[in-house]
Design an enzyme around this catalytic site. Structure first.
Site, PDB file in Angstrom:
ATOM      1  N   LYS A 177       0.687  -4.174   4.245  1.00  0.00           N
ATOM      2  CA  LYS A 177      -0.329  -4.272   5.214  1.00  0.00           C
ATOM      3  C   LYS A 177      -0.176  -6.187   6.347  1.00  0.00           C
ATOM      4  O   LYS A 177       0.588  -6.517   6.944  1.00  0.00           O
ATOM      5  CB  LYS A 177      -1.022  -5.116   4.037  1.00  0.00           C
ATOM      6  CG  LYS A 177      -1.940  -3.610   2.997  1.00  0.00           C
ATOM      7  CD  LYS A 177      -2.985  -3.446   2.917  1.00  0.00           C
ATOM      8  CE  LYS A 177      -3.567  -2.528   1.766  1.00  0.00           C
ATOM      9  NZ  LYS A 177      -4.625  -2.968   0.630  1.00  0.00           N
ATOM     10  N   ARG A 197      -0.499  -2.280  -6.767  1.00  0.00           N
ATOM     11  CA  ARG A 197      -0.428  -0.623  -5.414  1.00  0.00           C
ATOM     12  C   ARG A 197       0.685  -1.133  -4.839  1.00  0.00           C
ATOM     13  O   ARG A 197       0.321  -1.856  -3.676  1.00  0.00           O
ATOM     14  CB  ARG A 197      -1.710  -0.248  -5.195  1.00  0.00           C
ATOM     15  CG  ARG A 197      -0.902   0.908  -4.325  1.00  0.00           C
ATOM     16  CD  ARG A 197      -2.977   1.542  -4.472  1.00  0.00           C
ATOM     17  NE  ARG A 197      -3.120   2.879  -3.284  1.00  0.00           N
ATOM     18  CZ  ARG A 197      -2.844   2.849  -1.986  1.00  0.00           C
ATOM     19  NH1 ARG A 197      -2.371   1.557  -1.116  1.00  0.00           N
ATOM     20  NH2 ARG A 197      -2.870   3.997  -1.674  1.00  0.00           N
TER      21      ARG A 197
END
Length: 404
Positions: A341, A375
């Site tokens: 991210k 995740r």
């Protein structure tokens, strides 16, 4: 001068305190009495009415702790105040028992405080049922592998857009040790193109049905649209992962409730303005939890996700990462999704394809904070890093596994 081997002993929970006292040779009855005195906790309540704040302050002082309140509480010049309860686990436990019989809504405070203190202890091993398959929580940190069926995902857009490539990637992740496969068919990157429910399902359907025929690994569907969730669950999907915490589509909670499947509720919002960052996030997630509970879900079936990268600046994301353990106070399993991210890219000034090491650092911090599921895109590397971290963190100081 004799120092008698003086040292600081790190104790994070009651189990560790009991082990440390047992190693000294303390009497078992004394251990039960003393363990709670070894752990300090700071518990914050927001916007507490003035008279309740007075009672909490008085009762905390009576058990040997304290409560921090607004300076104008003493002269009754505020209607409400935040309260910080300061004390040991034993003192806070005594407070919760004392106020269970009090008026002014204090019974609920006492009940919630007992639950919160319990949530801060190591989680026990338990089974999460996923429509015929089972996941074991509490023994080790589980790995959820990301399977993007999108042409425009921020990280691997178009890479697994074909059915053949998607199935091959899913099987590769299973070989690498994944516990759950999370299928997403709409990019959630900033300025992403909104996909209709029909198009989203068109992308998901063939991959989902083929996977369910060929593998036994639980499959999660990453969607905030109730109609897509309904179709996926009807086809046999095992759980739903909603980036809007079931608060974007009013039918989502009903659909998940009808199938009684686990649901991941993520914190999300438009913009990055907060009154209190953590307080606002926890309030959002409590609303999602209430929606799930209203439709028959409970306990481990409701999994919370702080939503790293959603409705937060880089600085806010870093603060949330530093305070991950606080999400355990909700009393539900916690999922962490940081893989590749922008928080990592902006902090390290790296492009998407160079963020593996940064992702691994955040995954390990997740293990330390006690999250239950990580995740990720890069399954094998994260599995290895998490397994190593688990061997350290889930082994209690003093000699045995938390879940044993």
């Amino acid at each position: 001068m004799q120092m008698y081997g003086m040292r600081w002993v790190s104790l994070d929970n009651l189990e560790e305190a009991k082990i440390a006292l047992a190693q000294i040779g303390s009497d078992p009855g004394g251990i039960a009495h003393m363990a709670g005195k070894a752990l300090g906790r700071a518990i914050k309540l927001e916007q507490v009415p003035l008279w309740v704040a007075h009672i909490l302050k008085q009762e905390m002082l009576s058990v040997g702790g304290d409560a921090a309140v607004h300076r104008n509480v003493i002269i009754n010049k505020v209607e409400a105040t935040d309260v910080m309860l300061l004390g040991t686990v034993r003192q806070l436990g005594q407070l919760s028992s004392k106020i269970l019989a009090q008026p002014f809504g204090l019974k609920k405070v006492g009940h919630d405080l007992k639950q919160l203190l319990a949530a801060l202890e190591p989680s026990k091993t338990r089974i999460l049922k996923c429509r015929g398959t089972e996941l074991k929580l509490g023994e080790r940190t589980l790995i959820m592998g990301i399977l993007n069926l999108t042409p425009d995902s921020f990280s691997d857009g178009g890479k697994y857009y074909s059915i053949e490539n998607a199935i091959a990637q899913a099987k590769r992740m299973i070989e690498e040790g994944v516990d759950i496969i999370d299928i997403g068919a709409e990019s959630t990157r900033p300025q992403h193109e909104v996909v209709s429910a029909e198009e989203e399902w068109r992308r998901i359907e063939p991959v989902l049905k083929t996977l369910l025929e060929q593998v036994a690994t639980p499959v999660s569907i990453d969607t905030y649209k109730a109609s897509v969730a309904n179709r996926a669950l009807d086809a046999g999907a095992h759980m739903i992962n909603d980036i809007w915490g079931m608060q974007r589509d009013p039918d989502m909670a009903r659909v998940v409730g009808e199938y009684q499947v686990p649901v991941i509720v993520m914190h999300n919002q438009e913009g990055t303005n907060y009154h209190h960052l953590m307080g606002d996030m926890l309030a959002f997630l409590r609303k999602s939890i209430e929606l799930a509970e209203e439709h028959g879900l409970s306990g481990d079936q409701i999994i919370v996700d702080p939503g790293i990268g959603f409705g937060k600046t880089t600085e806010q994301n870093l603060e949330v990462m530093a305070r991950l353990a606080e999400f355990r106070t909700l009393g539900h399993p916690v999922l962490l999704g940081t893989s590749r991210k922008s928080m990592i890219g902006k902090t390290l000034n790296l492009s998407v394809d160079e963020r593996l090491e940064g992702t691994l650092a955040t995954s390990i911090l997740g293990v330390v904070a006690g999250v239950d599921i990580i995740r990720v895109h890069d399954v094998q590397a994260n599995c290895r890093a998490v397994q190593m971290a688990d061997a350290i963190v889930r082994m209690q100081r003093g000699g045995h596994y938390v879940g044993a």
